[in-house]
Design a protein around this motif. Structure first.
Motif, PDB file in Angstrom:
ATOM      1  N   SER A 193       0.809  -1.221   0.000  1.00 62.19           N
ATOM      2  CA  SER A 193       0.000   0.000   0.000  1.00 62.19           C
ATOM      3  C   SER A 193       0.841   1.269   0.000  1.00 62.19           C
ATOM      4  O   SER A 193       0.343   2.351  -0.299  1.00 62.19           O
ATOM      5  CB  SER A 193      -0.945   0.010   1.206  1.00 62.19           C
ATOM      6  OG  SER A 193      -0.212   0.027   2.426  1.00 62.19           O
ATOM      7  N   THR A 194       2.107   1.145   0.334  1.00 60.87           N
ATOM      8  CA  THR A 194       3.012   2.297   0.385  1.00 60.87           C
ATOM      9  C   THR A 194       3.540   2.639  -1.003  1.00 60.87           C
ATOM     10  O   THR A 194       3.925   1.736  -1.745  1.00 60.87           O
ATOM     11  CB  THR A 194       4.205   1.984   1.313  1.00 60.87           C
ATOM     12  OG1 THR A 194       3.721   1.653   2.610  1.00 60.87           O
ATOM     13  CG2 THR A 194       5.146   3.168   1.422  1.00 60.87           C
ATOM     14  N   PRO A 195       3.561   3.914  -1.389  1.00 61.83           N
ATOM     15  CA  PRO A 195       4.154   4.281  -2.678  1.00 61.83           C
ATOM     16  C   PRO A 195       5.644   3.950  -2.720  1.00 61.83           C
ATOM     17  O   PRO A 195       6.268   3.660  -1.690  1.00 61.83           O
ATOM     18  CB  PRO A 195       3.932   5.798  -2.751  1.00 61.83           C
ATOM     19  CG  PRO A 195       2.843   6.089  -1.770  1.00 61.83           C
ATOM     20  CD  PRO A 195       3.006   5.078  -0.684  1.00 61.83           C
ATOM     21  N   SER A 196       6.232   4.007  -3.902  1.00 64.16           N
ATOM     22  CA  SER A 196       7.656   3.739  -4.046  1.00 64.16           C
ATOM     23  C   SER A 196       8.479   4.890  -3.457  1.00 64.16           C
ATOM     24  O   SER A 196       7.975   5.985  -3.224  1.00 64.16           O
ATOM     25  CB  SER A 196       8.010   3.526  -5.519  1.00 64.16           C
ATOM     26  OG  SER A 196       7.613   4.647  -6.277  1.00 64.16           O
ATOM     27  N   TRP A 197       9.763   4.625  -3.254  1.00 62.24           N
ATOM     28  CA  TRP A 197      10.633   5.579  -2.580  1.00 62.24           C
ATOM     29  C   TRP A 197      10.735   6.913  -3.315  1.00 62.24           C
ATOM     30  O   TRP A 197      10.866   7.966  -2.676  1.00 62.24           O
ATOM     31  CB  TRP A 197      12.034   4.983  -2.402  1.00 62.24           C
ATOM     32  CG  TRP A 197      13.008   5.948  -1.808  1.00 62.24           C
ATOM     33  CD1 TRP A 197      14.096   6.489  -2.395  1.00 62.24           C
ATOM     34  CD2 TRP A 197      12.958   6.514  -0.482  1.00 62.24           C
ATOM     35  NE1 TRP A 197      14.739   7.360  -1.539  1.00 62.24           N
ATOM     36  CE2 TRP A 197      14.059   7.377  -0.357  1.00 62.24           C
ATOM     37  CE3 TRP A 197      12.093   6.352   0.595  1.00 62.24           C
ATOM     38  CZ2 TRP A 197      14.315   8.093   0.807  1.00 62.24           C
ATOM     39  CZ3 TRP A 197      12.347   7.072   1.761  1.00 62.24           C
ATOM     40  CH2 TRP A 197      13.445   7.927   1.863  1.00 62.24           C
ATOM     41  N   ASP A 198      10.654   6.911  -4.641  1.00 66.49           N
ATOM     42  CA  ASP A 198      10.779   8.168  -5.370  1.00 66.49           C
ATOM     43  C   ASP A 198       9.644   9.133  -5.053  1.00 66.49           C
ATOM     44  O   ASP A 198       9.751  10.335  -5.324  1.00 66.49           O
ATOM     45  CB  ASP A 198      10.862   7.922  -6.876  1.00 66.49           C
ATOM     46  CG  ASP A 198       9.615   7.256  -7.434  1.00 66.49           C
ATOM     47  OD1 ASP A 198       8.974   6.496  -6.701  1.00 66.49           O
ATOM     48  OD2 ASP A 198       9.291   7.487  -8.609  1.00 66.49           O
ATOM     49  N   ILE A 199       8.564   8.632  -4.445  1.00 68.18           N
ATOM     50  CA  ILE A 199       7.463   9.482  -3.971  1.00 68.18           C
ATOM     51  C   ILE A 199       7.532   9.676  -2.464  1.00 68.18           C
ATOM     52  O   ILE A 199       7.414  10.797  -1.958  1.00 68.18           O
ATOM     53  CB  ILE A 199       6.107   8.869  -4.370  1.00 68.18           C
ATOM     54  CG1 ILE A 199       5.956   8.854  -5.894  1.00 68.18           C
ATOM     55  CG2 ILE A 199       4.949   9.640  -3.734  1.00 68.18           C
ATOM     56  CD1 ILE A 199       4.741   8.124  -6.382  1.00 68.18           C
ATOM     57  N   VAL A 200       7.737   8.590  -1.740  1.00 70.05           N
ATOM     58  CA  VAL A 200       7.748   8.635  -0.269  1.00 70.05           C
ATOM     59  C   VAL A 200       8.826   9.574   0.260  1.00 70.05           C
ATOM     60  O   VAL A 200       8.643  10.224   1.296  1.00 70.05           O
ATOM     61  CB  VAL A 200       7.940   7.215   0.312  1.00 70.05           C
ATOM     62  CG1 VAL A 200       8.305   7.256   1.789  1.00 70.05           C
ATOM     63  CG2 VAL A 200       6.671   6.392   0.116  1.00 70.05           C
ATOM     64  N   LYS A 201       9.937   9.692  -0.445  1.00 70.14           N
ATOM     65  CA  LYS A 201      11.050  10.513   0.055  1.00 70.14           C
ATOM     66  C   LYS A 201      10.627  11.961   0.301  1.00 70.14           C
ATOM     67  O   LYS A 201      11.198  12.632   1.172  1.00 70.14           O
ATOM     68  CB  LYS A 201      12.224  10.473  -0.916  1.00 70.14           C
ATOM     69  CG  LYS A 201      11.954  11.119  -2.273  1.00 70.14           C
ATOM     70  CD  LYS A 201      13.157  11.000  -3.200  1.00 70.14           C
ATOM     71  CE  LYS A 201      12.901  11.665  -4.551  1.00 70.14           C
ATOM     72  NZ  LYS A 201      14.069  11.509  -5.474  1.00 70.14           N
TER      73      LYS A 201
END
Length: 391
Positions: free
Chosen positions: A105-113
């Motif tokens: 459910s978590t977005p990928s790191w390029d967004i989460v960062k």
């Protein structure tokens, strides 16, 4: 429609319990993963399995563990829902590998960062015109000396990445009322985290009753569920790590600000965007973005916006009907921590007992207590002496 798809909740405490109860009441199977045996969520009637995994710091071991778990328990395709920044980091970093076995459910790191690193959060906010507290990013101690004579005190030393800092210091910020205190706080912080992560930020005047949150489920730039609340009490009261008393209030300006910020990030999923009302300029200033459920998200469920279930429905491919309204003036209370805050505030003469009692009037959602699911509250009560000692 995949009604047999379960959820693996990764984390603990009130956030996890809220997800477990929301989905468990709909007969959705729930596994709870947490790296500490003192875990109230494991006692919920809706928790099918409690499993102790490697900690978030052991990323490779955790991923290997999750692959083995999917095969052993035959839970391929189940949805992973994290409840802390540390687990958000791990899931986003290893999303590609984990999604061979689960639905993440978590977005990928390029967004989460952009939510995880507050420097990046503030850069986006300033770019699109969302007010932030005055913030300086000194690169070294010499730079701190250079700014110390030109800033207005008090200030706080704030980490760009809260999770690492909090694990080592058990506080979210260091406070400084003078130049000397700022220098000492910076030196102390630089011994805990990399100096590149250190921010010096103004203190917005006023208490926690000026703290607000915009909470949402965002998909394709559109808010599929919205909720706003005012966090009246927290532990500790000045720069809290946990809200203890929150009230549902409708704040349309926060909806616009928060949605614009998340849309610019290209964000998907559940989040809490925190603001403080700066009465000096009558504007809301952005503080943080939490890319996950927040501690008091069960309040939104009580008010008609069931965020975990909205996310679940979307992840299994069901149509999600947007929820654009919620019940106001409902109060969230974490009984034990809020009583502890009350005692400190009354003894410090920042609050009267009468004011506290009056604040409790009206409909309430309790963080842990539930007649329908009583064991987590009993477990929390039995854990209190231990928690008091370690804190």
């Amino acid at each position: 429609m995949k009604k047999d798809v379960g959820v693996v909740v990764i984390g603990n405490h009130v956030q996890a319990l809220g997800i477990i109860r929301s989905l468990g009441r709909r007969n959705i199977p729930i596994y709870l993963l947490h790296d500490d045996n003192l875990c109230i969520g494991r006692f919920s009637r809706y928790t099918k399995r409690y499993i102790k995994p490697p900690g978030a710091s052991n990323e490779v071991d955790f991923v290997d563990f999750m692959i083995e778990l999917a095969n052993k328990e035959q839970i391929e395709g189940w949805i992973l829902m994290p409840t802390s920044d540390a687990w958000v980091y791990v899931l986003s970093k290893h999303k590609g590998t984990l999604e061979e076995y689960y639905t993440v459910s978590t977005p990928s790191w390029d967004i989460v960062k952009f939510a995880y690193n507050k420097k990046l959060t503030y850069q986006i906010a300033e770019k699109i015109g969302i007010p932030i507290p005055k913030t300086i990013y000194p690169e070294n101690l010499d730079a701190v000396y250079g700014i110390a004579s030109d800033i207005d005190f008090p200030v706080i030393i704030k980490p760009a990445i809260v999770d690492r800092f909090y694990k080592k210091t058990k506080t979210k910020v260091f406070k400084a009322k003078t130049k000397d205190e700022l220098i000492q706080a910076y030196i102390k912080a630089s011994q805990v985290i990399d100096p590149s992560e250190i921010m010096v930020q103004e203190v917005i005047p006023g208490g926690p009753d000026l703290l607000y949150s915009f909470c949402s489920f965002l998909k394709d730039g559109k808010a599929m569920g919205i909720f706003t609340g005012r966090r009246s009490r927290q532990r500790p009261m000045d720069f809290g790590s946990a809200s203890t008393f929150v009230e549902s209030v409708y704040m349309p300006e926060l909806i616009d600000l928060g949605t614009n910020l998340l849309r610019t990030m290209n964000y998907y999923g559940l989040s809490e965007v925190e603001f403080k009302n700066d009465v000096r300029g009558s504007e809301f200033k952005l503080l943080d973005v939490n890319a996950r459920t927040w501690l008091w998200h069960s309040l939104s469920i009580r008010c008609g916006v069931d965020f975990p279930y909205l996310l679940y429905k979307d992840m299994i491919g069901e149509e999600v009907v947007p929820v654009a309204s919620f019940k106001e003036n409902v109060k969230f209370m974490h009984i034990y921590t809020d009583l502890g805050i009350m005692v400190k505030e009354v003894l410090s003469r920042n609050m009267t007992l009468r004011d506290y009692i009056l604040s409790l009037r009206g409909e309430k959602e309790f963080a842990v207590f539930s007649l329908n699911d009583p064991l987590p509250f009993i477990a929390e009560s039995l854990m209190l002496p231990y928690l008091w000692v370690i804190r």
